[in-house]
Design an enzyme around this catalytic site. Sequence first.
Site, short mmCIF file in Angstrom:
data_model
loop_
_atom_site.label_atom_id
_atom_site.label_comp_id
_atom_site.label_asym_id
_atom_site.label_seq_id
_atom_site.Cartn_x
_atom_site.Cartn_y
_atom_site.Cartn_z
N CYS A 139 6.55 -0.10 1.86
CA CYS A 139 6.95 -0.21 0.47
C CYS A 139 8.31 -0.90 0.40
O CYS A 139 9.24 -0.54 1.11
CB CYS A 139 7.00 1.20 -0.12
SG CYS A 139 8.42 1.55 -1.12
N GLU A 140 8.38 -1.94 -0.44
CA GLU A 140 9.61 -2.72 -0.47
C GLU A 140 10.76 -2.00 -1.18
O GLU A 140 11.90 -2.43 -1.11
CB GLU A 140 9.37 -4.10 -1.08
CG GLU A 140 9.09 -4.11 -2.57
CD GLU A 140 8.81 -5.52 -3.08
OE1 GLU A 140 8.55 -6.42 -2.26
OE2 GLU A 140 8.85 -5.70 -4.31
N HIS A 141 10.46 -0.92 -1.87
CA HIS A 141 11.52 -0.20 -2.57
C HIS A 141 12.24 0.79 -1.67
O HIS A 141 13.39 1.11 -1.91
CB HIS A 141 10.94 0.55 -3.78
CG HIS A 141 10.28 -0.36 -4.77
ND1 HIS A 141 9.10 -0.05 -5.41
CD2 HIS A 141 10.65 -1.58 -5.20
CE1 HIS A 141 8.77 -1.06 -6.20
NE2 HIS A 141 9.67 -2.00 -6.09
N HIS A 142 11.53 1.32 -0.67
CA HIS A 142 12.12 2.36 0.18
C HIS A 142 12.01 2.08 1.67
O HIS A 142 12.50 2.86 2.47
CB HIS A 142 11.46 3.71 -0.12
CG HIS A 142 11.56 4.12 -1.55
ND1 HIS A 142 10.55 3.89 -2.47
CD2 HIS A 142 12.55 4.73 -2.22
CE1 HIS A 142 10.92 4.34 -3.65
NE2 HIS A 142 12.13 4.86 -3.54
N GLN A 168 1.93 -2.11 -3.77
CA GLN A 168 0.47 -2.03 -3.68
C GLN A 168 -0.23 -3.00 -4.63
O GLN A 168 -1.25 -3.59 -4.29
CB GLN A 168 0.03 -0.59 -3.95
CG GLN A 168 -1.45 -0.38 -3.70
CD GLN A 168 -1.87 1.07 -3.88
OE1 GLN A 168 -1.09 1.98 -3.63
NE2 GLN A 168 -3.09 1.29 -4.31
N CYS A 196 6.93 7.37 0.43
CA CYS A 196 8.14 7.49 -0.38
C CYS A 196 7.93 8.46 -1.53
O CYS A 196 8.86 9.07 -2.03
CB CYS A 196 8.62 6.13 -0.89
SG CYS A 196 7.40 5.27 -1.88
N HIS A 233 1.53 6.92 -0.54
CA HIS A 233 2.88 6.37 -0.38
C HIS A 233 3.81 7.46 0.15
O HIS A 233 4.04 8.46 -0.55
CB HIS A 233 3.39 5.85 -1.72
CG HIS A 233 2.66 4.62 -2.18
ND1 HIS A 233 3.26 3.39 -2.23
CD2 HIS A 233 1.38 4.45 -2.57
CE1 HIS A 233 2.36 2.49 -2.66
NE2 HIS A 233 1.23 3.12 -2.87
#
Length: 210
Positions: free
Chosen positions: A95-98, A136, A166, A164
Amino acid sequence: MTTNNDTLYKIAETLQDSNIDREKIEKSIMKMLEAFGENPEREGLQRTPERVARMYEELLSGYRLDPLEMINDALFDVTYDEMVLVRDIEFYSLCEHHLLPFIGRVHVAYLPKGRVLGLSKIPRLVDMFAHRLQVQERLTRQIAEFLDELLHPAGVAVVVEALHLCATMRGVKKHGARMTTSAMFGYFRKNIATRQEFLENISRGPVSIF
Ligand SMILES: [Zn+2]
């Protein structure tokens, strides 16, 4: 039938430049360990920056894969026009956010219009898009767009189901909460019966052969 290779590279977001900068990652991990209040010199952590850098090189290799090389001419002309469905393709992404993993399954279907892709290439295509920093929704769309451009089929459908970490590891824990995303083009979008056939196929439990 022609496929525009430039468009394929664009959809694949292929990077033409050099390799991932392992040295820079190692230095950053060292700094992170210090910032955590850890002692990077203690035995268990001594080789951690190096290991993490090598790990990211592998987990993020999807940007530098040449999609056309991967497909390697496994394109076949056919008169067959029934639905081709590959279900339960396992994937692991970040996941590119976490920068935490999200893992799950991809189901891919298309209606050939003169051309099919070798079956073993579809999981590799999924890997190419999963082995990078992702969300996703984009992963789902990219797989569908790539197949659409490569095969010009009468329709493409992609469904991704994922867990996920995260979301499950942090805050209010929702153990086992899964997210489902889909991308439907052509007939799968226009024709309810076609879409229904696909969705019914993938909603039956995993195929057991043994
Ligand atoms: Zn996340």
